[in-house]
Design a protein around this motif. Structure first.
Motif, PDB file in Angstrom:
ATOM      1  N   THR A 214       0.768  -1.323  -0.177  1.00 34.65           N
ATOM      2  CA  THR A 214      -0.004  -0.011   0.183  1.00 34.65           C
ATOM      3  C   THR A 214       0.933   1.251   0.051  1.00 34.65           C
ATOM      4  N   GLN A 215       0.717   1.956  -1.018  1.00 32.51           N
ATOM      5  CA  GLN A 215       1.657   3.324  -1.188  1.00 32.51           C
ATOM      6  C   GLN A 215       0.859   4.479  -1.266  1.00 32.51           C
ATOM      7  N   ALA A 216       1.439   5.574  -1.074  1.00 33.91           N
ATOM      8  CA  ALA A 216       0.844   6.856  -0.938  1.00 33.91           C
ATOM      9  C   ALA A 216       1.756   7.797  -1.843  1.00 33.91           C
ATOM     10  N   GLU A 217       1.282   8.516  -2.716  1.00 32.16           N
ATOM     11  CA  GLU A 217       2.048   9.503  -3.603  1.00 32.16           C
ATOM     12  C   GLU A 217       1.502  10.829  -3.318  1.00 32.16           C
ATOM     13  N   LEU A 218       2.548  11.762  -2.959  1.00 29.55           N
ATOM     14  CA  LEU A 218       2.131  13.279  -2.790  1.00 29.55           C
ATOM     15  C   LEU A 218       2.063  13.907  -4.207  1.00 29.55           C
ATOM     16  N   LEU A 219       0.936  14.721  -4.532  1.00 28.78           N
ATOM     17  CA  LEU A 219       0.672  15.321  -5.703  1.00 28.78           C
ATOM     18  C   LEU A 219       1.240  16.728  -5.415  1.00 28.78           C
ATOM     19  N   PRO A 220       2.308  17.277  -5.859  1.00 29.42           N
ATOM     20  CA  PRO A 220       2.741  18.584  -5.576  1.00 29.42           C
ATOM     21  C   PRO A 220       1.895  19.790  -6.231  1.00 29.42           C
ATOM     22  N   GLU A 221       1.249  19.422  -7.531  1.00 29.64           N
ATOM     23  CA  GLU A 221       0.302  20.583  -7.995  1.00 29.64           C
ATOM     24  C   GLU A 221      -1.024  20.825  -7.079  1.00 29.64           C
ATOM     25  N   THR A 222      -1.370  19.873  -6.324  1.00 28.17           N
ATOM     26  CA  THR A 222      -2.705  19.971  -5.521  1.00 28.17           C
ATOM     27  C   THR A 222      -2.210  19.790  -4.029  1.00 28.17           C
ATOM     28  N   GLY A 223      -1.270  19.346  -3.552  1.00 28.12           N
ATOM     29  CA  GLY A 223      -0.725  19.234  -2.213  1.00 28.12           C
ATOM     30  C   GLY A 223      -1.564  17.817  -1.572  1.00 28.12           C
ATOM     31  N   LYS A 224      -2.130  17.146  -2.428  1.00 29.52           N
ATOM     32  CA  LYS A 224      -3.075  16.067  -1.878  1.00 29.52           C
ATOM     33  C   LYS A 224      -2.273  14.803  -2.027  1.00 29.52           C
ATOM     34  N   TRP A 225      -2.648  13.767  -1.210  1.00 30.32           N
ATOM     35  CA  TRP A 225      -1.961  12.501  -1.463  1.00 30.32           C
ATOM     36  C   TRP A 225      -2.967  11.419  -2.079  1.00 30.32           C
ATOM     37  N   LEU A 226      -2.182  10.593  -2.904  1.00 26.47           N
ATOM     38  CA  LEU A 226      -2.993   9.452  -3.648  1.00 26.47           C
ATOM     39  C   LEU A 226      -2.840   8.141  -3.120  1.00 26.47           C
ATOM     40  N   LEU A 227      -3.823   7.418  -2.401  1.00 25.72           N
ATOM     41  CA  LEU A 227      -3.492   6.330  -1.812  1.00 25.72           C
ATOM     42  C   LEU A 227      -3.948   5.193  -2.687  1.00 25.72           C
ATOM     43  N   ASN A 228      -3.072   3.944  -2.728  1.00 22.91           N
ATOM     44  CA  ASN A 228      -3.575   2.949  -3.332  1.00 22.91           C
ATOM     45  C   ASN A 228      -2.942   1.569  -2.755  1.00 22.91           C
ATOM     46  N   GLY A 229      -3.637   0.636  -2.970  1.00 23.78           N
ATOM     47  CA  GLY A 229      -3.138  -0.553  -2.325  1.00 23.78           C
ATOM     48  C   GLY A 229      -4.442  -1.335  -1.623  1.00 23.78           C
ATOM     49  N   GLU A 230      -3.766  -2.255  -0.608  1.00 20.05           N
ATOM     50  CA  GLU A 230      -5.028  -3.194  -0.022  1.00 20.05           C
ATOM     51  C   GLU A 230      -4.487  -3.616   1.244  1.00 20.05           C
ATOM     52  N   LYS A 231      -5.275  -3.670   2.204  1.00 21.78           N
ATOM     53  CA  LYS A 231      -4.956  -4.292   3.383  1.00 21.78           C
ATOM     54  C   LYS A 231      -5.836  -5.375   3.856  1.00 21.78           C
ATOM     55  N   ALA A 232      -5.314  -6.335   4.592  1.00 23.09           N
ATOM     56  CA  ALA A 232      -5.999  -7.296   5.141  1.00 23.09           C
ATOM     57  C   ALA A 232      -6.084  -7.572   6.640  1.00 23.09           C
ATOM     58  N   PHE A 233      -6.870  -8.389   7.258  1.00 23.27           N
ATOM     59  CA  PHE A 233      -7.167  -8.818   8.446  1.00 23.27           C
ATOM     60  C   PHE A 233      -7.691  -7.461   9.259  1.00 23.27           C
ATOM     61  N   VAL A 234      -8.632  -6.774   8.642  1.00 27.08           N
ATOM     62  CA  VAL A 234      -9.115  -5.406   9.121  1.00 27.08           C
ATOM     63  C   VAL A 234     -10.354  -5.754   9.735  1.00 27.08           C
ATOM     64  N   VAL A 235     -10.723  -5.414  10.974  1.00 23.70           N
ATOM     65  CA  VAL A 235     -11.639  -5.538  11.926  1.00 23.70           C
ATOM     66  C   VAL A 235     -12.814  -4.790  11.364  1.00 23.70           C
ATOM     67  N   CYS A 236     -13.810  -5.145  10.701  1.00 27.19           N
ATOM     68  CA  CYS A 236     -14.694  -4.116  10.259  1.00 27.19           C
ATOM     69  C   CYS A 236     -16.067  -4.005  10.828  1.00 27.19           C
ATOM     70  N   THR A 237     -16.888  -3.074  10.701  1.00 26.46           N
ATOM     71  CA  THR A 237     -18.176  -2.978  11.176  1.00 26.46           C
ATOM     72  C   THR A 237     -19.057  -2.436  10.042  1.00 26.46           C
ATOM     73  N   PRO A 238     -19.533  -3.490   9.276  1.00 21.67           N
ATOM     74  CA  PRO A 238     -20.407  -3.133   7.838  1.00 21.67           C
ATOM     75  C   PRO A 238     -21.793  -2.461   8.101  1.00 21.67           C
ATOM     76  N   GLY A 239     -21.846  -1.525   7.469  1.00 21.19           N
ATOM     77  CA  GLY A 239     -23.044  -0.808   7.638  1.00 21.19           C
ATOM     78  C   GLY A 239     -23.043   0.606   8.466  1.00 21.19           C
ATOM     79  N   GLU A 240     -21.989   0.542   9.108  1.00 25.88           N
ATOM     80  CA  GLU A 240     -21.630   1.651   9.948  1.00 25.88           C
ATOM     81  C   GLU A 240     -20.142   2.558   9.345  1.00 25.88           C
ATOM     82  N   ARG A 241     -20.444   3.789   9.517  1.00 25.53           N
ATOM     83  CA  ARG A 241     -19.335   4.782   9.135  1.00 25.53           C
ATOM     84  C   ARG A 241     -18.235   4.509   9.878  1.00 25.53           C
ATOM     85  N   GLN A 242     -17.269   4.171   9.198  1.00 26.65           N
ATOM     86  CA  GLN A 242     -15.822   3.706   9.791  1.00 26.65           C
ATOM     87  C   GLN A 242     -14.567   4.679   9.354  1.00 26.65           C
TER      88      GLN A 242
END
Length: 640
Positions: A214-242
């Motif tokens: 999972t990697q994130a790249e800083l976009l110099p023109e906007t100052g924002k980050w672009l996140l791409n990738g996948e995480k596993a074994f995440v304890v989730c709560t479907p149907g709720e805001r997380q």
């Protein structure tokens, strides 16, 4: 002649270490808020506390920072005053806390089917999401000790508590290193359960070279980050805001290659575009928990969603793993208690061949060993939490790692040995022993591996010891230039078998624990001698001696377990807690067995590879990997 114990050791329980009556940790809420505000000030000023800011009354209740306890074991130094078990929750506040926990205990004590999980709405109404959130954000404002105590009822339901503990870990991190803007934005919703936080750190198949896929790249023109990738074994709560706490690899601008590689911690809202929950993962244990993969596809993140500094996630990782280890240890303690209680009830109610199981010596020894393990786990957990509450910015990096390492190892041993006592019935699917073994294996495997944790304990201890042992080790490694030093070593009568100490720990505990205190003294001295020998023998290459480092980690872990158990038992007997005499017996048993194990491990370290069998095992492993498997021919084979 024995010193006056009552006026010496007992005074530690009646009076604070600064000599004032009951000044130690008057309020868990106060200690929590004071620690938070101090660390926020330090983070905002680059680690230095502003001189113009006066300490609040809550901050003044905390005592000055002390030397690290467990790290100093590696150099043969002990802080005798820390044998007084921390009392950070005042008597009246403890009564209020116990009353507040009654609804939680009653709710989780209700019988329910294994597949029925507590609903998220019920958890909200019980206030379980805001235990460690400051009162300024509608939380309960509990400190470390109080929040762990308040988490005990939900820890009995392992599938529900996994999500709750992950939520609390993120809250802990935001309190300590989050910016005021991040705290204003998230903490109030986190306290009420409108927003549920969780960790998204681990990956299914980590890359060979990089830190994370999972990697994130800083976009110099906007100052924002672009996140791409996948995480596993995440304890989730479907149907709720997380809210996901994501660790991603980033590259510093204008610094190519591995030198510019770093990690950054992001707060990612599940409702952002590009965030998608993957399929539910069917795990070995914790089968009712919602453990999923989370996909991030070109997720745009602002600067306000970065926790700490960009490319410097390791700086915040200490707070993150400390919280995760302590709260994970609580889950392990709860499961170990549950398994021990079930086995005790089974042994009382079961009769074989006209004899009750509880009367068999083997069963009694197994139950007692389990009791000692759980007692040590619990003692270590709340001692570490008490140190955090009682002292300003106390270093408990090693204590938290040791607590988790010991807890999970002993938990799995209890769960596996229960199978043999229960018998074939334990093999049936759905039996409590079968579920307990699965859940124990899940806790031991998910996240940090125990081998990695053991290496961390040894490396941290060696790093601390190297700073103070550097001069002596240099002389030992250059004997021709330092004959006086070598001659002094030759005349020294101190040895692994009969170490000599002047710690006098027995003066700081109840007299009944004098033998146990002596066990701790000898073990600390042996650890110091083993560390010095490893430095002298291997120098900087000591980090490559992984077998010896695991022995060292186990020794440090045992000593901290002995220390916490003795401190707790001494306090219990001094204030007259119920069955405190059996606590003295428990602590004595822990120290007696721990002393023998430490002696064995340190003797193996002293013997070296050719004496302790490590060399034979290393040679065998080379042939095993060369043959890509089991290489001996069949025992009935003829050679003609």
């Amino acid at each position: 002649m024995r010193p006056n114990w009552f006026s010496g050791a007992s005074r530690l329980f009646k009076y604070g270490r600064n000599g004032k009556l009951l000044t130690r940790g008057r309020s868990s809420k106060a200690t929590a808020s004071s620690l938070d505000s101090q660390q926020q000030d330090a983070a905002a000023t680059g680690g230095e506390k502003p001189e113009s800011v006066e300490e609040s009354p809550e901050q003044q209740q905390q005592l000055p920072t002390r030397e690290p306890l467990a790290k100093n074991f590696f150099i043969g130094v002990v802080d005798k005053e820390l044998l007084a078990y921390p009392e950070v929750i005042a008597r009246d506040e403890m009564a209020q806390l116990q009353n507040a926990l009654l609804p939680l205990k009653n709710y989780f004590a209700e019988p329910r089917a294994a597949e029925d999980r507590p609903s998220t709405e019920n958890l909200r109404q019980l206030g379980l999401y805001g235990l460690n959130v400051p009162t300024d954000y509608e939380g309960r404002g509990y400190g470390w000790s109080a929040s762990l105590l308040a988490s005990e009822p939900d820890s009995t339901d392992i599938n529900a508590t996994l999500g709750l503990q992950a939520h609390r870990v993120v809250v802990d991190l935001l309190k300590e290193v989050g910016t005021p803007l991040q705290q204003q934005r998230y903490l109030q919703d986190l306290a009420t359960g409108k927003l549920i936080a969780t960790e998204a750190i681990y990956e299914f198949a980590p890359p060979e070279e990089d830190y994370f896929s999972t990697q994130a790249e800083l976009l110099p023109e906007t100052g924002k980050w672009l996140l791409n990738g996948e995480k596993a074994f995440v304890v989730c709560t479907p149907g709720e805001r997380q809210l996901f706490l994501v660790l991603a690899q980033t590259q510093q601008p204008n610094v190519p290659g591995a030198l510019g590689r770093g990690t950054t911690i992001f707060l990612v809202d599940a409702q952002q575009q590009g965030v998608r929950l993957g399929e539910r993962q069917a795990t070995f244990g914790c089968r009712q928990a919602e453990i999923r993969r989370v996909h991030f596809d070109k997720v745009q993140l602002t600067e306000d969603q970065v926790v700490g500094l960009p490319h410097d996630g390791n700086r915040c990782s200490e707070q993150l793993v400390r919280s995760s280890r302590l709260r994970g240890s609580l889950v392990g303690v709860a499961l170990a208690k549950k398994l021990l209680n079930e086995l005790a009830q089974f042994s009382v109610s079961t009769t074989q061949c006209g004899v009750q199981l509880k009367d068999l010596e083997l069963t009694r020894v197994h139950l007692s060993r389990g009791l000692c393990s759980v007692y040590a786990m619990e003692s270590m957990l709340y001692m570490t939490a008490g140190l955090l509450d009682e002292f300003r910015a106390q270093d408990v990096t090693l204590e938290s790692a040791i607590t988790k390492y010991f807890t999970l190892r002993q938990l799995y041993e209890i769960a596996s040995q229960n199978l043999g006592l229960v018998g074939p019935k334990s093999l049936l699917s759905g039996e409590s022993t079968e579920l307990g073994l699965r859940d124990a294996a899940q806790l031991c495997t998910q996240g940090e591996s125990l081998d990695t944790l053991g290496m961390f304990i040894a490396l941290t201890g060696l790093q601390h010891a190297g700073q103070s042992m550097n001069a002596g080790v240099r002389k030992s490694r250059n004997p021709l230039f330092n004959p006086g030093h070598i001659f002094g070593k030759f005349l020294d009568s101190n040895s692994i078998d009969s170490p000599k100490t002047k710690m006098q720990l027995s003066e700081h505990v109840h007299p009944s624990l004098e033998a146990a205190a002596q066990c701790i003294e000898h073990s600390v001295a042996r650890l110091q001698m083993a560390v010095e020998l490893m430095f002298t023998r291997h120098g900087n290459a000591v980090v490559e001696r992984q077998s010896e480092m695991h022995r060292l980690a186990e020794v440090g872990t045992i000593i901290y377990a002995m220390w916490a158990s003795v401190a707790r038992a001494s306090r219990s007997y001094c204030i007259g807690l119920q069955l405190a005499d059996h606590e003295l017996l428990t602590a004595t048993a822990i120290c007696s067995e721990g002393r023998d194990r430490v002696l064995t491990l340190c003797t193996q370290i002293y013997g070296g590879n050719f004496v302790n069998n490590d060399n034979n095992l290393l040679r065998l492993s080379k042939q095993l990997t060369k043959s890509k498997g089991y290489f001996p021919v069949h025992p009935l084979t003829f050679n003609f």
